[in-house]
Design an enzyme around this catalytic site. Structure first.
Site, mmCIF file in Angstrom:
data_model
loop_
_atom_site.group_PDB
_atom_site.id
_atom_site.type_symbol
_atom_site.label_atom_id
_atom_site.label_comp_id
_atom_site.label_asym_id
_atom_site.label_seq_id
_atom_site.Cartn_x
_atom_site.Cartn_y
_atom_site.Cartn_z
ATOM 1 N N GLY A 510 35.823 63.846 48.810
ATOM 2 C CA GLY A 510 36.583 64.592 47.798
ATOM 3 C C GLY A 510 38.068 64.249 47.854
ATOM 4 N N SER A 512 39.806 61.933 45.032
ATOM 5 C CA SER A 512 40.409 61.763 43.700
ATOM 6 C C SER A 512 40.359 63.045 42.872
ATOM 7 C CB SER A 512 39.668 60.666 42.918
ATOM 8 O OG SER A 512 39.679 59.482 43.660
ATOM 9 N N GLU A 628 37.505 52.774 55.199
ATOM 10 C CA GLU A 628 36.862 52.496 53.908
ATOM 11 C C GLU A 628 37.191 51.084 53.438
ATOM 12 O OE1 GLU A 628 37.661 55.373 50.847
ATOM 13 O OE2 GLU A 628 36.036 54.603 49.581
ATOM 14 N N ASN A 750 42.844 47.047 42.628
ATOM 15 C CA ASN A 750 43.467 45.739 42.899
ATOM 16 C C ASN A 750 44.983 45.834 42.966
ATOM 17 O OD1 ASN A 750 41.400 43.994 43.213
ATOM 18 N ND2 ASN A 750 41.544 43.028 41.199
HETATM 19 C C1 LIG Z 1 32.336 53.822 41.176
HETATM 20 C C2 LIG Z 1 33.439 54.636 41.711
HETATM 21 C C3 LIG Z 1 33.195 55.501 42.774
HETATM 22 C C4 LIG Z 1 34.203 56.297 43.258
HETATM 23 N N1 LIG Z 1 33.919 57.172 44.261
HETATM 24 C C5 LIG Z 1 34.874 58.029 44.686
HETATM 25 C C6 LIG Z 1 34.554 59.033 45.646
HETATM 26 O O1 LIG Z 1 33.440 59.111 46.139
HETATM 27 N N2 LIG Z 1 35.522 59.887 46.007
HETATM 28 C C7 LIG Z 1 36.784 59.819 45.502
HETATM 29 O O2 LIG Z 1 37.617 60.600 45.906
HETATM 30 N N3 LIG Z 1 37.114 58.900 44.572
HETATM 31 C C8 LIG Z 1 36.182 58.007 44.149
HETATM 32 N N4 LIG Z 1 36.486 57.071 43.188
HETATM 33 C C9 LIG Z 1 37.817 57.101 42.572
HETATM 34 C C10 LIG Z 1 38.744 55.961 42.891
HETATM 35 O O3 LIG Z 1 39.216 56.031 44.197
HETATM 36 C C11 LIG Z 1 39.849 55.958 41.861
HETATM 37 O O4 LIG Z 1 39.262 55.662 40.614
HETATM 38 C C12 LIG Z 1 40.959 54.976 42.158
HETATM 39 O O5 LIG Z 1 41.679 55.382 43.282
HETATM 40 C C13 LIG Z 1 41.904 54.779 40.960
HETATM 41 O O6 LIG Z 1 42.387 55.971 40.480
HETATM 42 P P1 LIG Z 1 42.309 56.305 38.910
HETATM 43 O O7 LIG Z 1 40.924 56.114 38.497
HETATM 44 O O8 LIG Z 1 42.921 57.607 38.691
HETATM 45 O O9 LIG Z 1 43.176 55.177 38.218
HETATM 46 P P2 LIG Z 1 44.764 55.194 37.997
HETATM 47 O O10 LIG Z 1 45.432 55.477 39.270
HETATM 48 O O11 LIG Z 1 45.101 56.026 36.844
HETATM 49 O O12 LIG Z 1 45.023 53.673 37.631
HETATM 50 C C14 LIG Z 1 44.881 53.135 36.334
HETATM 51 C C15 LIG Z 1 45.435 51.705 36.358
HETATM 52 O O13 LIG Z 1 46.833 51.731 36.697
HETATM 53 C C16 LIG Z 1 47.108 50.917 37.786
HETATM 54 N N5 LIG Z 1 48.159 51.498 38.624
HETATM 55 C C17 LIG Z 1 48.278 52.775 39.037
HETATM 56 N N6 LIG Z 1 49.353 52.919 39.810
HETATM 57 C C18 LIG Z 1 49.938 51.694 39.920
HETATM 58 C C19 LIG Z 1 51.073 51.184 40.592
HETATM 59 N N7 LIG Z 1 51.844 51.946 41.377
HETATM 60 N N8 LIG Z 1 51.345 49.871 40.481
HETATM 61 C C20 LIG Z 1 50.571 49.060 39.703
HETATM 62 N N9 LIG Z 1 49.489 49.497 39.028
HETATM 63 C C21 LIG Z 1 49.161 50.789 39.138
HETATM 64 C C22 LIG Z 1 45.778 50.907 38.565
HETATM 65 O O14 LIG Z 1 45.692 49.786 39.420
HETATM 66 C C23 LIG Z 1 44.762 50.866 37.455
HETATM 67 O O15 LIG Z 1 44.586 49.560 37.012
HETATM 68 C C24 LIG Z 1 35.496 56.224 42.697
HETATM 69 C C25 LIG Z 1 35.752 55.363 41.649
HETATM 70 C C26 LIG Z 1 34.741 54.564 41.162
HETATM 71 C C27 LIG Z 1 35.035 53.633 40.029
#
Ligand SMILES: Cc1cc2nc3c(=O)[nH]c(=O)nc-3n(C[C@H](O)[C@H](O)[C@H](O)COP(=O)(O)OP(=O)(O)OC[C@H]3O[C@@H](n4cnc5c(N)ncnc54)[C@H](O)[C@@H]3O)c2cc1C
Length: 772
Positions: A510, A512, A628, A750
């Site tokens: 837990g 995100s 992780e 990435n």
């Molecule tokens: C299949 C899957 C399973 C997952 N499982 C879990 C889970 O079990 N538990 C959990 O807690 N989370 C989980 N996640 C969540 C995951 O960790 C997040 O999706 C991830 O950290 C990205 O956050 P976001 O989706 O809010 O994207 P955002 O942070 O909103 O990013 C959107 C885009 O902006 C870019 N970006 C953001 N900030 C910057 C910066 N400072 N510099 C350059 N680019 C930037 C990102 O790289 C991305 O391309 C999972 C995600 C997926 C896809």
């Protein structure tokens, strides 16, 4: 195979680094380039006589130190980094392996000690497989006479001896290895005016010159394979050093050059490009060390040759990429003679054609993979006897247990296929536990098996080969368990670890939230302590993998009202099955619902279920993220070999295996697979103590490799890729394609990985962050 450098190796590498930083700095290289000989005789004297580098890989019976391929590769890396102008490469890295692998006993006894002591230097050609450029040999009494022309001979104008191949008969394989003194009558050398003056070349003409044949015909073919492989490893090491220097120069320059009122190293576009350089460099470093270690094992020469061929291709790519990035990121000064990037750019270009053109080498490996993939997709080529026995034990257990009711799980339940029979897969976890095959990397006192990284790699390889199903317990085993071992209280360890080991309790993560993704420190879920010590939790988590199949969840929440950023956070352990928690599935792009939203409305965490101190949860959360991004995905990666095999099979079925483009991408995918194995062996060994700087690229490398494999899979399938299929030869490839899009998002996208690599790995300025 142990890829951790030992103390002696570190000492030799550091000494070489220090010596060359001084003896072969930029002014020294430029002086040597402008000199007649192209070398600094005094430096060579020191290398040969005082430092003993020439004999590092020559065995002790022949006057060397017998320290092996890996150690010489470390020195050669430093030589490449400093563009060392000396006869070192031709003599020590090419001639010595050739003589050692091909020559008669007498010739080895005569020449190897003279190389080891630095007394004799050799000129060689680097065409094709080392025997590509040949002279013609004719018998003259008891000896031989050579004639012909060699277009590009390294050190051909300065070495003491020429070491050359010559045609001794009509057939293509009728060749011999000869030595003739460069000063012999009939030998003339014309210096070539090459762009890369740091490695001198000459055109050598030989006209009926007397020469000594030194090969043992019985050793020739296999020996040539080996010498070629070693020369390619050493050249790759040199290119690794050159690439590293390009990055170092760029970091130094961008840290001082200001534009728009700040140093250009602070611009994300610049940081990410430097991070990309580091990723390629560390991948190449793993490949060099892995292939060097293989060269010192009992691996078959042909297998080593394939590995060295792909290493060479990777080195060419990395050196060129880093040199051109260095020019670009230096801006206008990068285009000047005065700054050094052009020296590396010229070397990178010249080296593209030495020891075989990279695209042809890739093609060759692609052909082998398309015809006999199994030979290259098994990983036992360099097993020691002990490792082979362990491998057999795992394979045997898997054969005996993945049968009966578990047979339906074979090759199922992996990423994108998680919804396959979760109940049976949980039973499978307990079956694994009964054999002691869960948590294999945990220390024994925590209930694990205490396997080394090397054994874990073998375990996961055999698990994947047997078709072991996707693990239901991986979040507990790979994420929470290691965090509890590191940060948990005694009582927490006692309560939770045994049930993870036994396959009885399943965990969800837990972290995100809708407003806290990449910026995880922005979590807003609140935890308030009650008078009785318990914590009441309110808020929302999102993207929570397998929450609907889990018993417990670890939650990062804010426990200090008004706190911001990474301060005031708490790491809580909470049962999912309680009032106040609601789990709602989210449909993913592949159609399944592996992840969920989790709502907390007055849910309870017990006082004793805070890991670490309240307010200090960030430390625990980051420690867990290290796991992780590191060892937790080892099992998944070992499954990649199976996916590549599926891609090759599909390419055969669709006929696209005959397409050179596809074949070459398959070869490159295999090369990446090898790098991932070597990355794991090199970077994860000391994971308990925290990951090293180089391991920052680990997650980026495998996730992008996997995503590329998904794209290759679709290209191989062609139009049928677009039709949803139940065919077991197609469906997993479609899942691979879709699910691998998430690999570059979860556990740090990435872009976040590139930020981390540039900031923590390369010391570049940090991104602006909100004040805590
Ligand atoms: C299949 C899957 C399973 C997952 N499982 C879990 C889970 O079990 N538990 C959990 O807690 N989370 C989980 N996640 C969540 C995951 O960790 C997040 O999706 C991830 O950290 C990205 O956050 P976001 O989706 O809010 O994207 P955002 O942070 O909103 O990013 C959107 C885009 O902006 C870019 N970006 C953001 N900030 C910057 C910066 N400072 N510099 C350059 N680019 C930037 C990102 O790289 C991305 O391309 C999972 C995600 C997926 C896809």
């Amino acid at each position: 195979m142990n890829l951790t450098l030992n103390e002696d190796q570190i000492m030799i590498r550091d000494m070489a680094e220090r010596f060359l930083a001084d003896a072969s700095d930029s002014p020294a290289v430029r002086r040597a380039m402008d000199s007649d000989s192209g070398h600094d005789a005094a430096v060579w004297q020191q290398i040969g006589n005082e430092l003993g580098w020439c004999g590092v890989a020559i065995d002790e019976d022949h006057g060397g130190l017998g320290l092996g391929v890996s150690t010489l590769a470390l020195i050669q890396e430093q030589a490449g980094r400093r563009l060392l102008c000396a006869p070192f490469f031709a003599t020590v890295c090419v001639a010595a392996p050739l003589i050692d692998a091909i020559a008669t006993m007498e010739a080895r006894a005569q020449w190897l000690p003279q190389i080891a002591s630095g007394e004799q230097t050799f000129a060689v050609t680097l065409a094709g497989d080392l025997s590509g450029e040949r002279l013609n040999a004719v018998r003259a009494g008891d000896g031989w006479q050579l004639s012909g022309r060699l277009d590009q001979v390294v050190d051909g104008g300065s070495a003491d001896q020429l070491l050359v191949f010559a045609q001794v008969g009509e057939g293509d394989s009728d060749i011999g290895l000869f030595i003739l003194p460069r000063a012999s009558q009939g030998v003339s050398a014309r210096a070539l005016n090459t762009w890369d003056q740091a490695r001198r070349m000459a055109e050598v003409t030989v006209d009926n010159a007397a020469a000594t044949r030194i090969d043992d015909p019985a050793r020739l073919i296999e020996g040539l394979h080996r010498a070629m492989s070693l020369a390619r490893i050493y050249l790759a090491a040199e290119q690794l050093g050159a690439a590293q220097q390009c990055l170092d120069m760029t970091l130094e320059y961008t840290a001082t050059r200001k534009q728009f009122g700040r140093v250009i190293a602070g611009f994300q576009a610049v940081k990410h490009r430097c991070a990309q350089m580091m990723i390629r460099i560390e991948a190449l470093r793993s490949a060099v060390q892995g292939t060097a270690a293989m060269a010192m094992s009992d691996a078959a020469p042909v297998r080593l040759a394939l590995e060295a061929a792909m290493l060479r291709a990777r080195a060419v790519d990395t050196a060129f990429y880093c040199a051109q990035e260095a020019i670009q990121l230096h801006g206008g000064v990068g285009f000047t003679w005065e700054y050094d990037p052009h020296l590396y750019f010229k070397r990178a270009q010249a080296a593209q054609h030495w020891l075989g053109a990279a695209d042809r080498l890739i093609d060759g490996v692609g052909q082998v993979l398309s015809q006999a993939p199994a030979a290259l997709l098994t990983d036992n080529a360099d097993d020691t006897a002990e490792n082979a026995a362990f491998r057999a034990e795992v394979a045997q257990w898997m054969r005996a247990h993945l049968t009966g009711r578990f047979a339906s799980l074979q090759f199922r339940g992996g990423p994108g296929d998680e919804e396959v029979d979760p109940a049976l897969r949980k039973e499978w976890e307990r079956e694994l536990a009964s054999g002691g095959w869960t948590c294999v990397g945990w220390p024994q006192e925590a209930g694990g098996r205490g396997l080394s990284i090397q054994q874990q790699v073998i375990y996961f390889e055999e698990y994947a080969r047997a078709g072991g199903p996707g693990r239901m317990g991986h979040i507990g085993e790979g994420l929470l368990g290691p965090a509890l071992i590191r940060f948990g209280s005694k009582a927490q360890k006692q309560q939770f670890l045994p049930d993870i080991v036994a396959g009885k309790t399943f965990w969800a993560q837990g972290y995100s939230e809708p407003g806290a993704g990449s910026d995880l420190a922005n979590v807003q879920t609140r935890a308030e302590q009650q008078a009785d010590g318990r914590w009441v939790v309110n808020g929302q988590k999102i993207w929570t993998s397998l929450a609907h199949e889990s018993d417990w969840i670890f939650v990062l929440a804010r426990c200090e009202p008004g706190s911001k950023g990474h301060k005031g956070l708490i790491f809580l352990l909470m049962p999912l099955n309680q009032p106040g928690i609601e789990i709602r599935p989210i449909k993913q792009i592949g159609g399944g619902s592996e992840f969920n939203e989790v709502f907390f409305d007055g849910a309870i965490a017990q006082a004793e279920h805070v890991v670490g101190e309240p307010g200090d949860g960030w430390k625990v959360a980051m420690g867990l993220l290290e796991a992780e991004r590191g060892v937790s995905t080892l099992g998944q990666q070992m499954h990649f070999a199976h996916e590549l095999a599926l891609v090759i099979n599909a390419a055969k079925a669709s006929g696209r295996i005959n397409d050179p483009g596809i074949c070459s991408r398959i070869a490159q995918a295999w090369s990446g697979l090898r790098v991932m194995r070597y990355n794991a062996l090199r970077m994860l060994s000391s994971a308990e103590a925290g990951l090293g700087r180089e391991a920052l690229m680990y997650k980026y490398f495998w996730s992008n490799w996997h995503r590329d494999l998904g794209e290759l899979a679709m290209d191989v399938l062609g139009a049928q890729a677009a039709v949803i299929s139940d065919d077991p030869a197609i469906r997993p490839l479609q899942q691979l394609f879709f699910f691998s899009r998430s690999d570059t998002i979860y556990a740090g996208t990435n872009e976040i990985q590139l930020n981390l690599i540039s900031e923590r790995g390369l010391g570049m300025p940090r991104e602006a962050r909100p004040k805590a």
